[in-house]
Scaffold this active site. Structure first.
Site, short mmCIF file in Angstrom:
data_model
loop_
_atom_site.label_atom_id
_atom_site.label_comp_id
_atom_site.label_asym_id
_atom_site.label_seq_id
_atom_site.Cartn_x
_atom_site.Cartn_y
_atom_site.Cartn_z
N SER A 179 2.01 7.06 4.98
CA SER A 179 1.31 6.17 5.91
C SER A 179 2.32 5.20 6.51
O SER A 179 3.29 4.80 5.86
CB SER A 179 0.20 5.41 5.19
OG SER A 179 0.69 4.19 4.73
N LYS A 180 2.07 4.84 7.77
CA LYS A 180 2.99 3.95 8.47
C LYS A 180 3.08 2.60 7.78
O LYS A 180 4.08 1.92 7.83
CB LYS A 180 2.51 3.72 9.91
CG LYS A 180 2.74 4.91 10.80
CD LYS A 180 2.39 4.55 12.22
CE LYS A 180 2.49 5.77 13.12
NZ LYS A 180 2.16 5.51 14.48
N SER A 181 1.99 2.20 7.16
CA SER A 181 1.95 0.84 6.63
C SER A 181 2.53 0.74 5.21
O SER A 181 2.81 -0.35 4.75
CB SER A 181 0.52 0.34 6.64
OG SER A 181 -0.31 1.26 5.97
#
Ligand code: GLU
Length: 310
Positions: free
Chosen positions: A258-260
């Site tokens: 995930s990007k986060s």
């Protein structure tokens, strides 16, 4: 040993291509961007081409100058220097979408002359409710405002008619594809009700005006390709760019990153003592270009895309 054999692809790729790295400054640079950058710089160099850097900050609500500055800084730290764009982006620039409103307005005027552009007062929520699509499916605009002749004015969305019909293309990596924009997304939104130019419109106008003839990006954007080819043709582009969609990065156990999540941010990796070589090697490994996370410098990326002996 490179795991990517350019020999078989060469016939599908332009000689000495103009390609681009086009981050949206809606967050910090992460390993997914770096994986894309490895394909972009590596293939461009292997083919003797050029890389443009473009800031895709069309979404004014989510883009921030501090993200843009951090992205430029991280790219420099990684040793990824574009042929055009980095110096230009120090001031107002035709490589930053938010500085190019006039150009998008001119492109819109071109489309409007075809009579296929119309105003739309539908909300995203209303469209989703009417379309009734499953959660994992793209929402298709059902065409409610087509034919209502709403003027093109502030506070309204602007759409262009997507005629039925298939758009065939050959992805340089994935092979023959066919997409039907009228069925996938329906009439395409060019500008939203708050005045933001949309990704689909801005990217097509930009790839045309920047003479980009090779688009290298992650597989998550594959479904946008047919509509972008269609739109480019409507804007007068005779030959669409060649598209190459590469795998997204995965965790070693196959799960999507995930990007986060903190383990992918370049800023966090730098703060934790990573070097450019470890970050590039890790991204190349996570996208399947290396068998193990070996260290790799920006100057060595080309070797990942070498041609093999026949
Ligand atoms: N700006 C887009 C992104 O960051 C990339 C656009 C494209 O490659 O077409 O996802």
């Amino acid at each position: 040993m490179p795991s990517f054999d350019l020999t078989a692809l060469r016939a599908r790729l332009p000689a000495r291509p103009i390609t681009r790295f086009a981050p949206s400054p809606t967050g910090f640079l992460h390993l997914g961007h770096v994986a894309n950058a490895i394909y972009v710089w590596g293939i461009a160099r292997a083919l003797g081409g050029r890389v443009l850097l473009r800031m895709e900050d069309h979404d004014r609500g989510r883009s921030r100058p501090e993200y843009e500055r951090a992205i430029l800084d991280d790219l420099e730290w990684l040793g990824l220097a574009p042929h055009v764009g980095a110096a230009e982006l120090r001031g107002p620039s035709s490589y930053r979408q938010s500085d190019c409103g006039e150009l998008y307005r001119a492109a819109l005027a071109t489309l409007a002359r075809s009579g296929r552009v119309y105003g739309c007062d539908c909300s995203r929520k209303g469209i989703a409710a009417e379309a009734g699509d499953a959660a994992d499916q793209e929402t298709r605009y059902p065409g409610r405002c087509r034919g209502r002749e709403l003027p093109l004015e502030d506070g309204r969305g602007i759409r262009v008619v997507m005629e039925p019909g298939a758009v065939p293309f050959t992805d340089a990596l994935l092979g023959a594809m066919t997409q039907s924009p009228a069925e996938q997304c329906g009439d395409l939104l060019l500008r939203d009700r708050t005045g933001n130019w949309t990704y689909q419109f801005a990217v097509v106008v930009d790839d045309l005006r920047h003479a980009v003839d090779l688009v290298i990006r992650g597989e998550d954007l594959l479904s946008s390709t047919g509509r972008q080819i269609r739109l480019a043709g409507m804007l007068g582009r005779e030959q669409p760019p060649v598209f190459l969609h590469h795998p997204l990065i995965r965790k070693p156990d196959g799960a999507k990153l995930s990007k986060s999540s903190g383990d992918t941010g370049i800023g966090e990796l730098r703060a934790a003592g990573a070097t450019p070589q470890t970050v590039l090697g890790r991204a190349a490994w996570l996208t399947g270009l290396l068998d193990s996370p070996e260290r790799m410098s920006a100057g060595e990326l080309e070797s990942l895309f070498a041609e093999r002996e026949a």
